[in-house]
Design an enzyme around this catalytic site. Structure first.
Site, mmCIF file in Angstrom:
data_model
loop_
_atom_site.group_PDB
_atom_site.id
_atom_site.type_symbol
_atom_site.label_atom_id
_atom_site.label_comp_id
_atom_site.label_asym_id
_atom_site.label_seq_id
_atom_site.Cartn_x
_atom_site.Cartn_y
_atom_site.Cartn_z
ATOM 1 N N SER A 138 -12.730 64.498 84.342
ATOM 2 C CA SER A 138 -12.511 63.956 83.006
ATOM 3 C C SER A 138 -11.790 62.602 83.154
ATOM 4 O O SER A 138 -12.124 61.816 84.032
ATOM 5 C CB SER A 138 -11.701 64.947 82.157
ATOM 6 O OG SER A 138 -11.496 64.439 80.864
ATOM 7 N N SER A 139 -10.804 62.344 82.340
ATOM 8 C CA SER A 139 -10.088 61.070 82.384
ATOM 9 C C SER A 139 -8.851 61.166 81.500
ATOM 10 O O SER A 139 -8.822 61.953 80.545
ATOM 11 C CB SER A 139 -10.981 59.938 81.864
ATOM 12 O OG SER A 139 -10.235 58.750 81.654
ATOM 13 N N TYR A 152 -16.591 57.255 75.367
ATOM 14 C CA TYR A 152 -16.025 57.639 76.657
ATOM 15 C C TYR A 152 -14.869 58.612 76.494
ATOM 16 O O TYR A 152 -14.856 59.706 77.051
ATOM 17 C CB TYR A 152 -15.568 56.395 77.421
ATOM 18 C CG TYR A 152 -15.027 56.705 78.799
ATOM 19 C CD1 TYR A 152 -15.892 56.925 79.865
ATOM 20 C CD2 TYR A 152 -13.655 56.776 79.036
ATOM 21 C CE1 TYR A 152 -15.408 57.210 81.130
ATOM 22 C CE2 TYR A 152 -13.158 57.061 80.297
ATOM 23 C CZ TYR A 152 -14.042 57.282 81.347
ATOM 24 O OH TYR A 152 -13.548 57.575 82.590
ATOM 25 N N LYS A 156 -14.853 62.697 77.299
ATOM 26 C CA LYS A 156 -13.934 63.147 78.335
ATOM 27 C C LYS A 156 -12.999 64.228 77.782
ATOM 28 O O LYS A 156 -12.667 65.196 78.478
ATOM 29 C CB LYS A 156 -13.122 61.973 78.881
ATOM 30 C CG LYS A 156 -13.931 61.010 79.739
ATOM 31 C CD LYS A 156 -14.549 61.692 80.949
ATOM 32 C CE LYS A 156 -15.178 60.701 81.914
ATOM 33 N NZ LYS A 156 -15.812 61.362 83.076
#
Length: 253
Positions: A138-139, A152, A156
């Protein structure tokens, strides 16, 4: 610490560059057989050959993870070649930052459904594994609003939710599922390398936000991923491991 990865079989999407390449190399160095995929056939072939030099089995296939049948065929090929699957690492992202409809569609097709289809295809094999593990990359953009808010960050965040749902539902089958959320990671040819050249003001701002005074490396993310994917982390499931040098400020209970 012995991660007990020797002889296990792993899949890594986006395994030719950056974080994905470092994850594949780290798993191979620990003795795991590794199957990679990416879109560039020459890079896939070269990476698979390099991984094989570690003394493990390594195969690769050029494909787009948004292509569900291609992903399923790759999973079947890897399982047949290795004699089973133990570890699945979903690493690919469309890196869709813009807010237009095409970016939302790309993020959904690649980040979200690319992961879902990968996991679905691998599950019959994971159910037969003695050390089954799913890791989604993920982020920190999924944890807080930053310059990547939009497709984005949204997808995520969705990946973390999806992964924790997998952990709960698959625990009775002894299949673990965790996510890893990198912060800003620098490598040649990567996003932050491009930002450093194309938008030095944003690069300097991102650098100043991190109390360590630097960006992370793919190897640092790979080390965390290899651990959480391994039998050494056998009672860790449903977690989101943040690898960001204290960049994010939110407290994760």
């Amino acid at each position: 610490m012995d991660l007990k990865l020797d002889g296990l079989n792993a899949l890594v999407t986006g395994g030719t560059k950056g974080i994905g390449r470092a994850i594949a190399e780290t798993l191979a160095a620990e003795g795991a057989n590794v199957a990679i995929c990416a879109r560039n056939e020459a890079e896939v072939d070269a990476t698979a050959a390099a991984l094989s030099a570690s003394g493990v089995k390594a195969i690769g296939r050029a494909l787009d993870v948004a292509d569900g049948p291609a992903v399923a065929a790759w999973v079947e090929e890897a399982a047949a070649s290795f004699g089973g699957l133990d570890i699945v690492v979903a690493n690919v992202s469309a890196l869709a930052i813009a807010g237009d409809e095409a970016s939302w569609q790309a993020g959904f097709a690649v980040d979200m459904m690319g992961t879902v289809r990968l996991v679905d295809a691998a599950l019959p094999y994971l159910e037969r594994s003695r050390a089954a593990s799913i890791v989604t990359v993920s982020s920190v953009s999924g944890r807080e609003i930053d310059f990547a808010a939009g497709p984005y960050g949204a997808f995520k965040a969705a990946l973390i939710h999806y992964t924790q749902g997998l952990a709960f539902n698959l625990a009775p089958k002894n299949i673990r599922a965790n996510s890893v959320s990198p912060g800003n990671i620098y490598f040649k040819g990567g996003v932050w390398d491009q930002i450093e050249t194309g938008n030095p003001e944003l690069f300097a701002r991102a650098l100043a936000l991190n109390p360590t005074g630097r960006l992370g490396t793919p190897q640092e993310v790979a080390n965390a991923t290899a651990f959480i994917a391994s039998p050494a982390a056998s009672f860790i499931t449903g977690s989101n491991l943040v690898v960001d040098g204290a960049l994010t400020r939110g407290v994760q209970f």
